[in-house]
Write an enzyme that holds these catalytic residues in place. Structure first.
Site, PDB file in Angstrom:
ATOM      1  N   SER A  25       0.834  -1.200   0.000  1.00  0.00           N
ATOM      2  CA  SER A  25       0.000   0.000   0.000  1.00  0.00           C
ATOM      3  C   SER A  25       0.873   1.257   0.000  1.00  0.00           C
ATOM      4  O   SER A  25       1.972   1.253   0.557  1.00  0.00           O
ATOM      5  CB  SER A  25      -0.888  -0.012   1.247  1.00  0.00           C
ATOM      6  N   PRO A  26       0.392   2.354  -0.618  1.00  0.00           N
ATOM      7  CA  PRO A  26       1.144   3.613  -0.518  1.00  0.00           C
ATOM      8  C   PRO A  26       1.154   4.105   0.925  1.00  0.00           C
ATOM      9  O   PRO A  26       0.098   4.228   1.552  1.00  0.00           O
ATOM     10  CB  PRO A  26       0.376   4.567  -1.441  1.00  0.00           C
ATOM     11  N   GLN A 102       0.931   6.800  -6.296  1.00  0.00           N
ATOM     12  CA  GLN A 102      -0.314   7.482  -5.941  1.00  0.00           C
ATOM     13  C   GLN A 102      -0.127   8.981  -6.141  1.00  0.00           C
ATOM     14  O   GLN A 102       0.826   9.560  -5.626  1.00  0.00           O
ATOM     15  CB  GLN A 102      -0.679   7.172  -4.485  1.00  0.00           C
ATOM     16  N   TYR A 190      -8.481  14.405   1.728  1.00  0.00           N
ATOM     17  CA  TYR A 190      -7.659  15.274   0.885  1.00  0.00           C
ATOM     18  C   TYR A 190      -8.512  15.923  -0.214  1.00  0.00           C
ATOM     19  O   TYR A 190      -9.734  15.830  -0.191  1.00  0.00           O
ATOM     20  CB  TYR A 190      -6.461  14.492   0.347  1.00  0.00           C
ATOM     21  N   ARG A 238      -8.174   5.411  -5.362  1.00  0.00           N
ATOM     22  CA  ARG A 238      -8.398   5.092  -3.947  1.00  0.00           C
ATOM     23  C   ARG A 238      -9.501   5.995  -3.416  1.00  0.00           C
ATOM     24  O   ARG A 238      -9.463   7.214  -3.625  1.00  0.00           O
ATOM     25  CB  ARG A 238      -7.128   5.267  -3.111  1.00  0.00           C
ATOM     26  N   LEU A 312      -5.623  -3.673   8.151  1.00  0.00           N
ATOM     27  CA  LEU A 312      -5.335  -4.644   9.203  1.00  0.00           C
ATOM     28  C   LEU A 312      -5.492  -6.089   8.737  1.00  0.00           C
ATOM     29  O   LEU A 312      -5.943  -6.957   9.488  1.00  0.00           O
ATOM     30  CB  LEU A 312      -6.203  -4.386  10.436  1.00  0.00           C
ATOM     31  N   GLY A 334      -0.076  -2.571   4.624  1.00  0.00           N
ATOM     32  CA  GLY A 334       0.698  -1.372   4.912  1.00  0.00           C
ATOM     33  C   GLY A 334       1.619  -1.587   6.083  1.00  0.00           C
ATOM     34  O   GLY A 334       2.739  -2.069   5.947  1.00  0.00           O
ATOM     35  N   ARG A 335       1.134  -1.271   7.280  1.00  0.00           N
ATOM     36  CA  ARG A 335       1.992  -1.348   8.458  1.00  0.00           C
ATOM     37  C   ARG A 335       2.501  -2.758   8.747  1.00  0.00           C
ATOM     38  O   ARG A 335       3.584  -2.918   9.321  1.00  0.00           O
ATOM     39  CB  ARG A 335       1.245  -0.774   9.669  1.00  0.00           C
TER      40      ARG A 335
END
Length: 377
Positions: A25-26, A102, A190, A238, A312, A334-335
């Protein structure tokens, strides 16, 4: 012979083939200098690309200086940024993955501190501490992101035309840098999301009011992305699938948006959520593994287009279950990949998909295969 798990089955999008369904993921790292990629980005992207994912995203890159979130955001507003971005795309390709980027504008969440420096709006203390002052921000309306945040300038039609051209040039640069996939960022509060959501958009012109009007600018930019990108290569968008619970932008809105994005040639919807400051009772439910998967499932089913599930997702069996049950087309992490960048390659081993360790860089796989044999596993 057992069937190959879908997680490690190739996927073709237009004429582009991904070696597996795992997506990096970005993830913004706020470590650029004047928009330029640094040695940090080289090691960060290299580490993630070496881990075995089929698609690796470079973090959100700003279409102009106003569109940065922080002073440390990557930029794609100047041809001078191409050298660093090209290097990142080349690194991803060296490891057999496809390279994605992205493209974004921060809108009313711009001119901010890095998360670990407070995450609030820039002010005098930031000038004194780091010589990083604020800049004027712009969005769909003058509604500030939160209490204590500055009110953005409401973009005029001329401002909108200008940012559309900034996006056009950003997509051109992204392709020139060698990226295979471009993703338009319409999520997380955003700029594009600030036009979509009635919580942030109180305009009364062609870009506000009805859902069709609020979708007008994101669809215009998505159409330009498709126009600028090669016909044989895919583009993603996205979205924040919902703003919250019973408030603002809804999953029904996202399904309608996905239908329109499909019509202009978008190939995949990347399904995230949130990004607005909400009353406590309307905030999204507590985050748990796969909390956004239902959004990806519904959009995939009702808009009849591929989706990315993200949020997650940590366990291989769960990721495989999402794919097998048709809830998403791709799995983004991601994380979890910051914690263990080798998750894709390790998972392929665990699932019996890579007995020869071919998913690892040969400089690692040759040794690790023998280490495993010596240990009797």
């Amino acid at each position: 012979m057992s069937e190959t798990p879908l997680l490690f089955t190739p996927l073709r999008l237009r004429d582009l083939e991904l070696k597996n369904r795992v997506v990096v993921s970005p993830m913004a790292t706020y470590s650029a200098r004047d928009g330029h990629a640094t040695d940090w980005h080289v090691q960060h992207i290299g580490k993630l690309a070496a881990g075995g994912a089929g698609l690796v995203f470079v973090e959100q890159s700003s279409v102009n200086t106003q569109g940065r979130i922080t002073h440390g955001c990557l930029g794609i507003w100047d041809d001078a940024h191409l050298e660093g971005l090209t290097k990142l795309a080349e690194i991803i390709h060296q490891f057999g993955a496809k390279a994605a980027i992205q493209i974004a504008h921060s809108g009313r969440k711009g001119s901010s501190q890095r998360p670990w420096e407070g995450g609030g709006p820039l002010g005098d203390a930031d000038v004194a501490a780091r010589d990083e002052g604020p800049w004027p921000i712009a969005a769909s309306s003058t509604v500030p992101f939160d209490n204590g945040w500055p009110a953005p300038h409401m973009m005029s039609h001329a401002d909108i035309d200008g940012v559309v051209e900034d996006f056009r040039m950003a997509f051109r640069r992204a392709r020139k840098a060698g990226f295979d996939i471009a993703e338009l960022h319409c999520a997380h509060g955003y700029l594009m999301h600030s036009f979509l959501s009635p919580l942030a958009n109180n305009r009364n012109d062609d870009f506000g009011g009805s859902r069709d009007n609020r979708m007008r600018l994101p669809l215009r930019v998505a159409a330009i992305m498709r126009e600028e990108w090669p016909d044989d290569m895919p583009v993603f968008v996205r979205i924040s699938s919902v703003d919250g619970v019973d408030i603002g932008w809804s999953i029904e809105d996202s399904v309608a948006f996905a239908h329109e994005l499909k019509r202009v040639g978008v190939d995949v919807i990347d399904c995230s959520s949130g990004g607005m400051k909400l009353p406590r009772g309307n905030s999204l439910v507590s985050r748990e593994p796969g909390f956004q998967v239902p959004f990806a499932e519904r959009i995939k089913r009702e808009a009849d287009m591929p989706t990315v599930a993200v949020g997650l997702i940590r366990e291989a069996d769960y990721a495989e279950d999402i794919l097998k049950n048709g809830k998403a087309t791709l799995i983004a992490l991601g994380r979890e990949l910051l914690w263990n960048p080798n998750w894709p390659a390790q998972t392929a081993l665990q699932l019996g998909c890579d007995p020869e360790w071919s998913g690892w860089p040969e400089q690692y796989g040759w040794w690790l295969k023998r280490r495993t044999a010596q240990q009797g596993r």
